[in-house]
Scaffold this motif. Sequence first.
Motif, PDB file in Angstrom:
ATOM      1  N   THR A  97       1.099  -1.115   0.178  1.00 49.17           N
ATOM      2  CA  THR A  97       0.047   0.068  -0.602  1.00 49.17           C
ATOM      3  C   THR A  97       1.129   1.052  -0.297  1.00 49.17           C
ATOM      4  O   THR A  97       0.673   2.148  -0.682  1.00 49.17           O
ATOM      5  CB  THR A  97      -1.194  -0.031   1.204  1.00 49.17           C
ATOM      6  N   GLU A  98       1.928   1.399   0.611  1.00 49.22           N
ATOM      7  CA  GLU A  98       2.999   2.487   0.585  1.00 49.22           C
ATOM      8  C   GLU A  98       3.505   2.644  -0.729  1.00 49.22           C
ATOM      9  O   GLU A  98       3.655   3.447  -1.096  1.00 49.22           O
ATOM     10  CB  GLU A  98       4.562   2.566   1.329  1.00 49.22           C
ATOM     11  N   GLN A  99       4.018   1.631  -1.371  1.00 51.32           N
ATOM     12  CA  GLN A  99       4.286   1.255  -2.364  1.00 51.32           C
ATOM     13  C   GLN A  99       2.772   2.561  -3.581  1.00 51.32           C
ATOM     14  O   GLN A  99       2.931   3.298  -4.568  1.00 51.32           O
ATOM     15  CB  GLN A  99       4.323   0.220  -3.249  1.00 51.32           C
ATOM     16  N   ILE A 100       1.702   2.102  -3.534  1.00 57.92           N
ATOM     17  CA  ILE A 100       0.830   2.393  -4.085  1.00 57.92           C
ATOM     18  C   ILE A 100       0.217   3.761  -3.866  1.00 57.92           C
ATOM     19  O   ILE A 100      -0.221   4.188  -5.050  1.00 57.92           O
ATOM     20  CB  ILE A 100      -0.391   1.408  -3.845  1.00 57.92           C
ATOM     21  N   LEU A 101       0.255   4.123  -3.236  1.00 59.15           N
ATOM     22  CA  LEU A 101       0.748   5.770  -2.174  1.00 59.15           C
ATOM     23  C   LEU A 101       1.468   6.616  -2.753  1.00 59.15           C
ATOM     24  O   LEU A 101       1.695   7.790  -4.253  1.00 59.15           O
ATOM     25  CB  LEU A 101       0.512   5.602  -0.729  1.00 59.15           C
ATOM     26  N   ARG A 102       2.907   5.946  -3.102  1.00 55.55           N
ATOM     27  CA  ARG A 102       4.368   6.746  -3.965  1.00 55.55           C
ATOM     28  C   ARG A 102       4.097   6.466  -5.077  1.00 55.55           C
ATOM     29  O   ARG A 102       4.081   7.992  -5.800  1.00 55.55           O
ATOM     30  CB  ARG A 102       5.305   5.872  -3.524  1.00 55.55           C
ATOM     31  N   ASP A 103       3.585   5.629  -6.061  1.00 51.35           N
ATOM     32  CA  ASP A 103       3.692   5.561  -6.999  1.00 51.35           C
ATOM     33  C   ASP A 103       2.351   6.694  -6.934  1.00 51.35           C
ATOM     34  O   ASP A 103       1.929   7.265  -8.953  1.00 51.35           O
ATOM     35  CB  ASP A 103       2.991   4.270  -7.509  1.00 51.35           C
TER      36      ASP A 103
END
Length: 288
Positions: A121-127
């Motif tokens: 989820t943290e990666q989805i937020l960054r993307d």
Amino acid sequence: MFAITGASGQLGRLVIAQLLKTVPASQLIAIVRKPSSVADLAVQGVQVRQADYNDSAAMQAALQGVQRLLLISSSEIGQREAQHRNVIQAAKAAGVQLIAYTSLLHADRSPLALAQEHVATEQILRDSGIAHAILRNGWYTENYLGSLPVVLQYGAVLGASGEGRISSASRADYAAAAAAVLQDANAGGKVLELAGDTSYSLSELAAEIAAQSGKPVQFQNMPTAAYQAALESFGLPAGFAALLADSDEGASKGGLFDDSHTLSQLIGRSTTTMAASVTEALAALPAA
């Protein structure tokens, strides 16, 4: 406008209660599956909007006019990455300016299997390109004290954490942090490792319960598989029992320890001690 997903849950309600101290109710939006579950908030003037983590279209409609969103992680283990993606995509489409997300303590290096969906989820937020703040919450002390009646009945705190140190805090502490971040104009880009000021082992927790209750209570350390089996024997679903047992094993490896004091610095006060939480939990038990 501030919006909180999962607003009918224990953490969500505490966040809204904290925000109501400084934010007009008309500027708060409680996003829930069942509006009837937060009828009391509606009476106070909080806007209630219906949406489900699985329904991106409904979530986008619920987020119209929202500038700042608290995305409280879903409770549906195994489905959370897809559900959180739905919410983040809906937020972007609705023009949300900041998302604060409740992740897990040291998620990027945590030994807990629970961390995997949080890292995703943290990666989805960054993307996503949306400004965001990551609230890497440690353990809630209530995770252990919810089973207090059983602990007192059998005189044992069960677990697989060995002498691992646990830097827990109360849900109210984490709620105060979330409310502070939502109101912080400079919150975007922050990754906050949030945990209690002091740590303890489950042996120390058992000793504290014994001291305050006047009843014999000891910590029974178990192999992870045996602890999982014990949890299943208490009626927990196998998947959830496995997750809890894995989390306890992770605690034995330092996965629930942090001594940065970031949480207390953020909320402007010391975090709630384990002993204070034990006192509160004992006081809440029905009279014998």
